[in-house]
Scaffold this motif. Structure first.
Motif, short mmCIF file in Angstrom:
data_model
loop_
_atom_site.label_atom_id
_atom_site.label_comp_id
_atom_site.label_asym_id
_atom_site.label_seq_id
_atom_site.Cartn_x
_atom_site.Cartn_y
_atom_site.Cartn_z
N GLY A 208 0.78 -1.23 0.00
CA GLY A 208 0.00 0.00 0.00
C GLY A 208 0.81 1.28 0.00
O GLY A 208 1.96 1.33 -0.45
N ALA A 209 0.17 2.33 0.53
CA ALA A 209 0.76 3.67 0.54
C ALA A 209 0.68 4.23 1.95
O ALA A 209 -0.31 4.02 2.66
CB ALA A 209 0.01 4.58 -0.43
N VAL A 210 1.72 4.94 2.36
CA VAL A 210 1.84 5.38 3.75
C VAL A 210 1.78 6.90 3.84
O VAL A 210 2.43 7.61 3.06
CB VAL A 210 3.13 4.84 4.38
N ILE A 211 0.97 7.41 4.77
CA ILE A 211 0.93 8.84 5.04
C ILE A 211 2.05 9.18 6.02
O ILE A 211 2.14 8.61 7.11
CB ILE A 211 -0.42 9.28 5.65
N LEU A 212 2.92 10.07 5.59
CA LEU A 212 4.00 10.57 6.44
C LEU A 212 4.27 12.01 6.03
O LEU A 212 3.54 12.60 5.24
CB LEU A 212 5.26 9.71 6.33
N GLY A 213 5.33 12.56 6.54
CA GLY A 213 5.71 13.91 6.17
C GLY A 213 7.06 14.24 6.73
O GLY A 213 7.76 13.38 7.28
N TRP A 214 7.44 15.50 6.62
CA TRP A 214 8.79 15.90 6.98
C TRP A 214 8.80 17.37 7.32
O TRP A 214 8.15 18.18 6.65
CB TRP A 214 9.72 15.65 5.81
N THR A 215 9.51 17.70 8.37
CA THR A 215 9.84 19.08 8.68
C THR A 215 11.34 19.23 8.50
O THR A 215 12.10 18.41 9.03
CB THR A 215 9.43 19.46 10.11
N GLY A 216 11.77 20.23 7.75
CA GLY A 216 13.18 20.38 7.42
C GLY A 216 14.07 20.45 8.65
O GLY A 216 13.72 21.07 9.65
N ASP A 217 15.24 19.82 8.55
CA ASP A 217 16.19 19.79 9.65
C ASP A 217 17.22 20.91 9.58
O ASP A 217 17.83 21.25 10.60
CB ASP A 217 16.97 18.47 9.64
N ASN A 218 17.46 21.46 8.39
CA ASN A 218 18.57 22.40 8.27
C ASN A 218 18.37 23.50 7.23
O ASN A 218 19.29 24.26 6.97
CB ASN A 218 19.87 21.64 7.98
N GLY A 219 17.20 23.57 6.63
CA GLY A 219 16.94 24.65 5.69
C GLY A 219 17.53 24.46 4.31
O GLY A 219 17.44 25.35 3.46
N ASP A 220 18.11 23.27 4.04
CA ASP A 220 18.72 23.00 2.74
C ASP A 220 17.82 22.04 1.95
O ASP A 220 17.32 21.06 2.51
CB ASP A 220 20.11 22.38 2.93
N PRO A 221 17.59 22.29 0.65
CA PRO A 221 16.74 21.39 -0.14
C PRO A 221 17.21 19.94 -0.13
O PRO A 221 16.40 19.02 -0.26
CB PRO A 221 16.82 21.99 -1.55
N ASP A 222 18.51 19.74 0.02
CA ASP A 222 19.05 18.39 0.09
C ASP A 222 18.39 17.58 1.19
O ASP A 222 18.21 16.38 1.08
CB ASP A 222 20.57 18.46 0.33
N ASN A 223 18.01 18.26 2.28
CA ASN A 223 17.43 17.59 3.44
C ASN A 223 16.05 17.02 3.13
O ASN A 223 15.57 16.14 3.84
CB ASN A 223 17.36 18.57 4.61
N PHE A 224 15.42 17.49 2.08
CA PHE A 224 14.18 16.89 1.60
C PHE A 224 14.46 15.95 0.42
O PHE A 224 14.11 14.77 0.46
CB PHE A 224 13.20 17.98 1.13
N LEU A 225 15.09 16.49 -0.62
CA LEU A 225 15.15 15.78 -1.89
C LEU A 225 16.06 14.56 -1.84
O LEU A 225 15.72 13.50 -2.39
CB LEU A 225 15.59 16.74 -3.00
N HIS A 226 17.21 14.68 -1.19
CA HIS A 226 18.09 13.52 -1.08
C HIS A 226 17.72 12.65 0.10
O HIS A 226 17.66 11.42 0.00
CB HIS A 226 19.55 13.97 -0.96
N THR A 227 17.42 13.27 1.24
CA THR A 227 17.14 12.51 2.45
C THR A 227 15.88 11.66 2.32
O THR A 227 15.83 10.54 2.84
CB THR A 227 16.98 13.47 3.64
N LEU A 228 14.87 12.16 1.62
CA LEU A 228 13.59 11.45 1.53
C LEU A 228 13.40 10.69 0.23
O LEU A 228 12.58 9.77 0.18
CB LEU A 228 12.44 12.45 1.66
N LEU A 229 14.17 11.03 -0.81
CA LEU A 229 13.90 10.47 -2.13
C LEU A 229 15.14 9.95 -2.84
O LEU A 229 15.04 9.40 -3.95
CB LEU A 229 13.22 11.52 -3.01
#
Length: 531
Positions: free
Chosen positions: A423-444
């Motif tokens: 299936g599919a999971v509901i989650l999310g993220w609050t940035g840790d350091n203000g850098d896009p890498d913290n979303f795009l690389h860390t999560l994907l």
């Protein structure tokens, strides 16, 4: 356990309301229990991150209220011309805390820094698997194992990191909780006594408050660190009163049983704003909520199927029902307040008829799936069960049957990492350091598959773009690469992006010195109670 929790709550109320003149006690009504106290082991955030900020320091810290890195345990640093060596001069005279069974004999030094990173990095390190199944998700998900070449002790107060390649967000990453410095002397003592698990149960750092006790699922107690390098706190005792229900947190706040709470119900915010005994801080959240498909499992391995499902979700209805307007529908995996946000990306339209036709063209019919709903509130998703119910209804309209499932929070996080998760999971993220890498690389990123990458999505084109951006020193160049990566993300649709929310922090009017962080942190250094 219920009796114990009622006693703990009564004791907390008596402590706060008595206003003992001899000491100041600050009570934080936290939303959940920590999985543990070792800052390198967990990614759940919130209560755990607040605990980490309370007990530990890092080489670099974030300036309060910003994403700007400033000196922490390192009072200065130098970067080599080629960008591969970072040399940190440690702050002298930094004292570790004590526990009931351990008193440090020395100040913080280079050995502690090296120990703190090598235990996460080296698989043969005696502390690498001291907790069964330790995954060191942040360290690995940020790509540190492939980034660090060596860490050297130049002298007792100087540490040098040598990298294999340039890494633009390296300094910002060192200010994150997983980079907290723990005491090697304390670890050596625990290892000698056969008590290694205590490192995760009885934390000891250099931070503003030291750990006293934890009553499971009820109360965490701290006291001010008398020898804190940045000065003893105005608060003498800090208490986390674990209160999972947001309505109950609000009632405690109104009654004066706690001073500050996270994640209020959206329906309660207006009442909070109008209460003369309360004040409410708010700002745009550096966050995103998402529905992550398992892209390795049929039929979710097909981008056209994921796109069709995305087009069936009425995101505005989720924003209205869950946040009562205090959020906006999300189209990208990073929030619009973050640099490199690609506003030219077109969101998937809400179009159930087109979605149904796309599924038929993809050869998908009579699809049944699970949607996982988080059991806790987070700033990016205040009520995942309600969001899941709305998604269930939306999918039903295109002939997709949904079973909503959930688990206790720690189990939810662990199970949702599995590569064969259904299936599919509901989650999310609050940035840790203000850098896009913290979303795009860390999560994907591919490095995060089996960890923070709940979509189990490893796309070569996307991964190459974010890896190139990590190594670029010019922000304009990084921005261009991240903008391209967002186009790939939208085309391939590993997630349904749901919302970006406001961050709301209510507190008693007598609270002073609390600084709301764009990173969603709850840190109590410098906080006071002024009657």
């Amino acid at each position: 356990m219920k009796t114990k929790m009622m006693f703990a709550a009564s004791l907390l109320a008596a402590t706060v309301l008595s206003g003992a003149a001899s000491a100041k006690t600050f009570v934080y009504c936290s939303e959940g229990s920590p999985e543990g106290f070792d800052p390198g082991l967990y990614t759940a955030g919130t209560t755990f991150d607040a605990a980490a900020h309370t007990v530990y320091n890092r080489l670099l810290e974030f300036k309060p209220g910003t994403t700007e890195t400033v000196p922490g345990l390192a009072e200065s640093w130098e970067i080599s011309d080629d960008g591969l060596q970072y040399t940190f001069k440690l702050r002298p005279g930094v004292k570790f805390q004590t526990t009931d069974f351990f008193t440090p004999t020395r100040d913080l030094n280079a050995d502690d820094v090296i120990f703190s990173f090598e235990r996460q990095w080296k698989s043969d390190h005696p502390w690498h698997q001291y907790v069964a199944g330790a995954a060191w998700e942040y360290f690995n998900g940020m790509g540190f194992p492939d980034l660090i070449d060596k860490i050297e002790k130049v002298d007792d107060m100087t540490v040098r990191f040598t990298l294999k390649r340039q890494e633009a967000p390296f300094l910002a990453n060192l200010a994150m909780p997983f980079s907290s410095i723990v005491s090697k002397e304390y670890a050596d003592k625990l290892e000698a006594d056969g008590q290694q698990q205590q490192l995760n149960q009885q934390p000891l750092g250099t931070g503003p408050f030291e750990f006293v006790a934890y009553q499971t699922d009820a109360v965490i107690r701290y006291r001010a660190h008398e020898d804190y390098w940045n000065g003893k706190q105005k608060i003498d005792d800090l208490v986390f009163a674990i209160t999972p229900d947001a309505s109950v947190r609000f009632q405690k706040l109104k009654a004066g049983e706690c001073h500050l709470m996270p994640y209020p119900n959206a329906a309660d915010v207006e009442q909070m704003r109008s209460d003369p005994n309360l004040k409410v801080m708010e700002q745009e959240g550096l966050n995103v909520a998402y529905l992550a498909y398992n892209t390795t499992q049929a039929p979710f391995d097909k981008p056209e199927v994921r796109k069709a499902l995305n087009m069936a979700i009425n995101k505005q209805a989720i924003v209205d029902a869950v946040f009562q307007g205090m959020a906006t529908p999300a189209k990208n995996p990073i929030p619009p307040t973050m640099w490199s946000y690609n506003d030219s990306v077109q969101d998937d339209p809400y179009d159930p008829e087109a979605a149904k036709k796309m599924l038929e063209e993809a050869g998908v019919s009579n699809l049944s799936m699970k949607v996982w709903a988080m059991p806790v509130s987070r700033p990016y998703m205040l009520n995942a069960r309600r969001a899941a119910e709305l998604i269930q209804s939306d999918f039903q309209k295109i002939g997709v049957n949904v079973e909503i499932v959930s688990y206790e929070w720690a189990e939810y996080l662990e199970r949702s990492k599995a590569k064969d998760r259904d299936g599919a999971v509901i989650l999310g993220w609050t940035g840790d350091n203000g850098d896009p890498d913290n979303f795009l690389h860390t999560l994907l990123g591919c490095d995060a598959v089996g960890g923070n990458n709940r979509a189990q999505w490893c796309n070569e084109e996307f991964n190459n773009l974010v890896e190139q951006a990590k190594q670029a020193s010019d922000q304009a160049e990084r921005t261009k690469l991240y903008e391209e990566a967002q186009v790939v993300f939208k085309r391939e649709a590993p997630w349904a992006t749901l919302d970006h929310s406001l961050s709301i922090v209510p507190m008693r009017k007598e609270v002073e010195g609390f600084v709301q962080s764009p990173l969603g942190d709850f840190a109590f250094e410098g906080v006071d109670i002024v009657e």
